[in-house]
Design a protein around this motif. Structure first.
Motif, mmCIF file in Angstrom:
data_model
loop_
_atom_site.group_PDB
_atom_site.id
_atom_site.type_symbol
_atom_site.label_atom_id
_atom_site.label_comp_id
_atom_site.label_asym_id
_atom_site.label_seq_id
_atom_site.Cartn_x
_atom_site.Cartn_y
_atom_site.Cartn_z
ATOM 1 N N LEU A 76 24.562 22.591 63.297
ATOM 2 C CA LEU A 76 24.371 21.905 62.026
ATOM 3 C C LEU A 76 23.899 22.853 60.924
ATOM 4 O O LEU A 76 24.314 22.749 59.768
ATOM 5 C CB LEU A 76 23.357 20.769 62.186
ATOM 6 N N LYS A 77 23.017 23.775 61.293
ATOM 7 C CA LYS A 77 22.449 24.691 60.303
ATOM 8 C C LYS A 77 23.507 25.586 59.666
ATOM 9 O O LYS A 77 23.382 25.957 58.495
ATOM 10 C CB LYS A 77 21.378 25.561 60.969
ATOM 11 N N SER A 78 24.542 25.915 60.406
ATOM 12 C CA SER A 78 25.542 26.866 59.907
ATOM 13 C C SER A 78 26.720 26.194 59.203
ATOM 14 O O SER A 78 27.593 26.874 58.679
ATOM 15 C CB SER A 78 26.075 27.702 61.077
ATOM 16 N N GLN A 79 26.754 24.870 59.188
ATOM 17 C CA GLN A 79 27.918 24.175 58.616
ATOM 18 C C GLN A 79 27.899 24.195 57.091
ATOM 19 O O GLN A 79 26.836 24.225 56.467
ATOM 20 C CB GLN A 79 27.969 22.739 59.137
ATOM 21 N N PRO A 80 29.092 24.163 56.452
ATOM 22 C CA PRO A 80 29.185 24.251 54.990
ATOM 23 C C PRO A 80 28.538 23.068 54.280
ATOM 24 O O PRO A 80 28.445 21.960 54.830
ATOM 25 C CB PRO A 80 30.699 24.281 54.734
ATOM 26 N N VAL A 81 28.121 23.294 53.047
ATOM 27 C CA VAL A 81 27.527 22.268 52.188
ATOM 28 C C VAL A 81 28.603 21.729 51.256
ATOM 29 O O VAL A 81 29.260 22.507 50.554
ATOM 30 C CB VAL A 81 26.368 22.844 51.359
ATOM 31 N N VAL A 82 28.783 20.415 51.248
ATOM 32 C CA VAL A 82 29.857 19.801 50.454
ATOM 33 C C VAL A 82 29.280 18.743 49.513
ATOM 34 O O VAL A 82 28.532 17.862 49.934
ATOM 35 C CB VAL A 82 30.917 19.154 51.366
ATOM 36 N N LEU A 83 29.648 18.853 48.242
ATOM 37 C CA LEU A 83 29.349 17.816 47.260
ATOM 38 C C LEU A 83 30.609 16.993 47.049
ATOM 39 O O LEU A 83 31.620 17.514 46.585
ATOM 40 C CB LEU A 83 28.904 18.433 45.932
ATOM 41 N N ILE A 84 30.555 15.707 47.415
ATOM 42 C CA ILE A 84 31.677 14.797 47.163
ATOM 43 C C ILE A 84 31.406 14.080 45.845
ATOM 44 O O ILE A 84 30.396 13.394 45.704
ATOM 45 C CB ILE A 84 31.830 13.770 48.298
ATOM 46 N N VAL A 85 32.290 14.263 44.882
ATOM 47 C CA VAL A 85 32.154 13.575 43.593
ATOM 48 C C VAL A 85 33.003 12.312 43.657
ATOM 49 O O VAL A 85 34.233 12.372 43.687
ATOM 50 C CB VAL A 85 32.581 14.480 42.427
ATOM 51 N N ALA A 86 32.315 11.171 43.705
ATOM 52 C CA ALA A 86 32.988 9.879 43.849
ATOM 53 C C ALA A 86 33.496 9.391 42.496
ATOM 54 O O ALA A 86 32.962 9.771 41.443
ATOM 55 C CB ALA A 86 32.026 8.861 44.448
ATOM 56 N N VAL A 143 34.339 18.470 46.494
ATOM 57 C CA VAL A 143 35.512 17.624 46.744
ATOM 58 C C VAL A 143 35.481 16.483 45.735
ATOM 59 O O VAL A 143 34.493 15.741 45.659
ATOM 60 C CB VAL A 143 35.501 17.048 48.182
ATOM 61 N N SER A 144 36.532 16.330 44.947
ATOM 62 C CA SER A 144 36.615 15.237 43.975
ATOM 63 C C SER A 144 37.786 14.339 44.334
ATOM 64 O O SER A 144 38.860 14.820 44.692
ATOM 65 C CB SER A 144 36.771 15.787 42.552
ATOM 66 N N VAL A 145 37.567 13.033 44.214
ATOM 67 C CA VAL A 145 38.567 12.047 44.626
ATOM 68 C C VAL A 145 38.942 11.170 43.443
ATOM 69 O O VAL A 145 38.090 10.475 42.876
ATOM 70 C CB VAL A 145 38.042 11.177 45.784
ATOM 71 N N CYS A 146 40.194 11.208 43.041
ATOM 72 C CA CYS A 146 40.767 10.372 41.987
ATOM 73 C C CYS A 146 40.189 10.724 40.614
ATOM 74 O O CYS A 146 40.294 11.863 40.174
ATOM 75 C CB CYS A 146 40.574 8.895 42.320
ATOM 76 N N GLN A 147 39.578 9.782 39.937
ATOM 77 C CA GLN A 147 39.130 9.959 38.552
ATOM 78 C C GLN A 147 38.335 11.240 38.295
ATOM 79 O O GLN A 147 38.539 11.912 37.275
ATOM 80 C CB GLN A 147 38.323 8.723 38.121
ATOM 81 N N PRO A 148 37.388 11.643 39.163
ATOM 82 C CA PRO A 148 36.558 12.802 38.829
ATOM 83 C C PRO A 148 37.264 14.153 38.890
ATOM 84 O O PRO A 148 36.642 15.166 38.544
ATOM 85 C CB PRO A 148 35.418 12.738 39.865
ATOM 86 N N THR A 149 38.516 14.202 39.320
ATOM 87 C CA THR A 149 39.189 15.501 39.355
ATOM 88 C C THR A 149 39.187 16.161 37.980
ATOM 89 O O THR A 149 39.024 17.380 37.867
ATOM 90 C CB THR A 149 40.637 15.368 39.862
ATOM 91 N N VAL A 150 39.352 15.351 36.932
ATOM 92 C CA VAL A 150 39.401 15.900 35.571
ATOM 93 C C VAL A 150 38.030 16.409 35.117
ATOM 94 O O VAL A 150 37.906 17.577 34.724
ATOM 95 C CB VAL A 150 39.972 14.860 34.580
ATOM 96 N N PRO A 151 36.968 15.587 35.139
ATOM 97 C CA PRO A 151 35.660 16.121 34.714
ATOM 98 C C PRO A 151 35.114 17.209 35.632
ATOM 99 O O PRO A 151 34.389 18.095 35.159
ATOM 100 C CB PRO A 151 34.753 14.884 34.702
ATOM 101 N N VAL A 152 35.446 17.175 36.925
ATOM 102 C CA VAL A 152 34.979 18.232 37.826
ATOM 103 C C VAL A 152 35.647 19.565 37.467
ATOM 104 O O VAL A 152 34.987 20.616 37.422
ATOM 105 C CB VAL A 152 35.247 17.860 39.299
ATOM 106 N N LEU A 153 36.938 19.534 37.194
ATOM 107 C CA LEU A 153 37.629 20.756 36.788
ATOM 108 C C LEU A 153 37.041 21.280 35.477
ATOM 109 O O LEU A 153 36.858 22.492 35.307
ATOM 110 C CB LEU A 153 39.125 20.498 36.638
#
Length: 496
Positions: free
Chosen positions: A104-114, A181-191
């Motif tokens: 668990l300690k070595s696994q990547p950190v992911v921010l999911i933008v809903a 990781v961005s899903v649907c609508q947030p792809t634009v503001p995340v970019l």
């Protein structure tokens, strides 16, 4: 006025919905009237009426545990950062198994933008649950605008972008790096958010994954795109924006109501929804509990909607669907200091880019998400990928069998290929949760410094001076030990 009428209708329907629920139970198996003729049909009919008329509140993520290397790992939700319009929610993982803890300690950190497009972040429950097997997961949990007091001010698309940047920096400060990781609508503001960080020469996320979003809504426009493009900005402002009525914390706030968005969702496929409800009625009659429960879970999520602040909604209509400012290179964003900055995706050079589209997506058409590659010209070809999911609609790319069997393996491999070792930023001495002392673990006493010899006479005098208070000191010394014992009792080992 429409919002007030809707609330009046909802309040009027509430007692009838409660009656239908009670009647369904009376005719249900083992109940008072269950032996009457047609009882099962009556129970099914009343249950359907209840679900059609009830008010759907915000669902819970309800992720209690996941499997990691074949072992159950306990999940606990925590709010890492609470903003007026959004919570940065973390899914903490706990285990006492040393080999699992090391993994668990070595696994990547992911921010999911809903998405902030009508549904709650729990729509991505399957996305979160799946990713927790191999990643440390955070998610943006957007708040219902009608519950945000007017004193918190307005919320624009620029504020959304600033929120995303703040969340990314938060994770970078905690772990040294992260993936987004961005899903649907947030792809634009995340970019846009990452582009602005790149222009300022800030550290960027290691990877950007964009799934089913309207980066360039001009490509293969869908019914959703056509509505936003064919109606004027003034039409939206005059016809779909209302003030929150009395009785809510956000009373008086201008919003795009969730019930209007839900009506639009249903209007896209009315026959499919009618068939689904009729199938639910038949499943109840047949006693097919598994199919009936699957229906309930889907519509508990689908029917739970939130209001969006009017300024954010109108900004999105104008920027993304009418003026196409991102792809035209004309998008200016106001940062928290009030300065205007130009969005330049070509400045992104260090972040790897993955785009995902569904072959049958009826919300973000073919090519809309892939357009990110033509904007991010600074990303090396070896660090970019595009994946089209055959047979998948919009929801299939982040939820369900195709997500788990097709999309997630691709995403997991992409993140792993571009991951880097984590390290704490700064010089903080505090340890991460997974490195702290676990319950029952003995702590070695620190080595005492060698003191200079003290004359025997001085020792005797000091002992005599302490003697009267010895008993009181002995009692007081015991109390912290008891407190420390209680504090270390309940928790298992934590991992991020």
């Amino acid at each position: 006025m429409l919002y007030q009428l809707y609330e009046a209708q909802r309040s009027l329907m509430e007692p009838f919905s409660d009656f239908a629920q009670a009647a369904s139970k009376l005719y249900g198996p083992g109940a008072v009237w269950s032996q009457l003729p047609m009882a099962q049909r009556m129970a099914a009919g009343y249950d359907l009426l209840y679900r059609l008329g009830k008010d759907y509140e915000k669902p819970e993520f309800n992720i209690k545990s996941v499997k990691v290397d074949g072992e159950d790992v306990v999940i606990q939700e925590a709010v890492e950062l609470d903003k007026p319009f959004c919570e940065l929610r973390r899914f903490k993982r706990f285990t006492d198994e040393p080999h699992i803890l090391k993994t668990l300690k070595s696994q990547p950190v992911v921010l999911i933008v809903a998405p902030l497009s009508g549904h709650y972040a729990t729509l991505l429950r399957d996305t979160v649950r799946t990713m927790l097997q191999d990643h440390k997961v955070y998610i943006t949990d957007w708040k219902n605008a009608r519950l945000v007091p007017m004193s918190e001010g307005k919320f624009h698309l620029d504020d959304y972008i600033n929120y995303v940047q703040e969340f990314i920096r938060r994770l970078q400060a905690e772990y040294g790096n992260c993936h987004v990781v961005s899903v649907c609508q947030p792809t634009v503001p995340v970019l846009a958010a990452v582009s602005l960080m790149a222009s300022r020469k800030e550290p960027l996320p290691l990877t950007l994954t964009m799934m089913g979003g309207p980066i360039d809504a001009r490509k293969s426009p869908t019914a959703v795109n056509n509505l936003a493009m064919n109606k004027s900005y003034e039409w939206f402002e005059n016809n779909v924006i209302y003030r929150v009525p009395q009785g809510f914390p956000g009373e008086g706030r201008r919003v795009y109501p969730g019930f209007l968005q839900h009506t639009g969702f249903v209007a896209m496929n009315p026959d499919r929804h009618a068939t689904s409800h009729y199938d639910y009625f038949k499943d109840l009659i047949k006693g097919d509990d598994a199919s009936a429960e699957a229906h309930r879970k889907f519509y508990d999520e689908y029917n739970a909607v939130l209001d969006m602040d009017a300024d954010y909604y109108l900004d999105t209509i104008r920027t993304v669907f009418q003026q196409f400012e991102l792809v035209n290179g004309t998008w200016d964003v106001k940062n928290p200091e009030g300065q205007i900055e130009r969005v330049r995706p070509q400045d992104i050079t260090t972040a790897a880019l993955l785009t995902v589209e569904g072959e049958l997506d009826d919300i973000s058409g073919s090519g809309q998400t892939e357009a990110a590659h033509s904007l991010c010209t600074g990303v090396d070809d070896s660090k970019r990928e595009h994946y089209e999911v055959k047979g998948a609609g919009h929801y299939g790319i982040f939820s369900g069998r195709r997500w788990r069997d097709l999309v997630y393996p691709k995403l997991m491999k992409f993140i792993a290929a571009n991951d880097q070792p984590q390290k704490r930023a700064g010089t903080r001495e505090s340890l991460p949760a997974e490195d702290r002392i676990k319950p029952g673990q003995k702590i070695a006493a620190p080595a005492a410094k060698k003191a200079a010899p003290v004359p025997k006479k001085a020792v005797a005098v000091a002992a005599a001076a302490r003697k009267p208070a010895a008993s009181k000191t002995h009692v007081a010394a015991k109390k912290p030990a008891v407190t420390a014992k209680k504090a270390s009792k309940p928790r298992t080992g934590a991992a991020r």
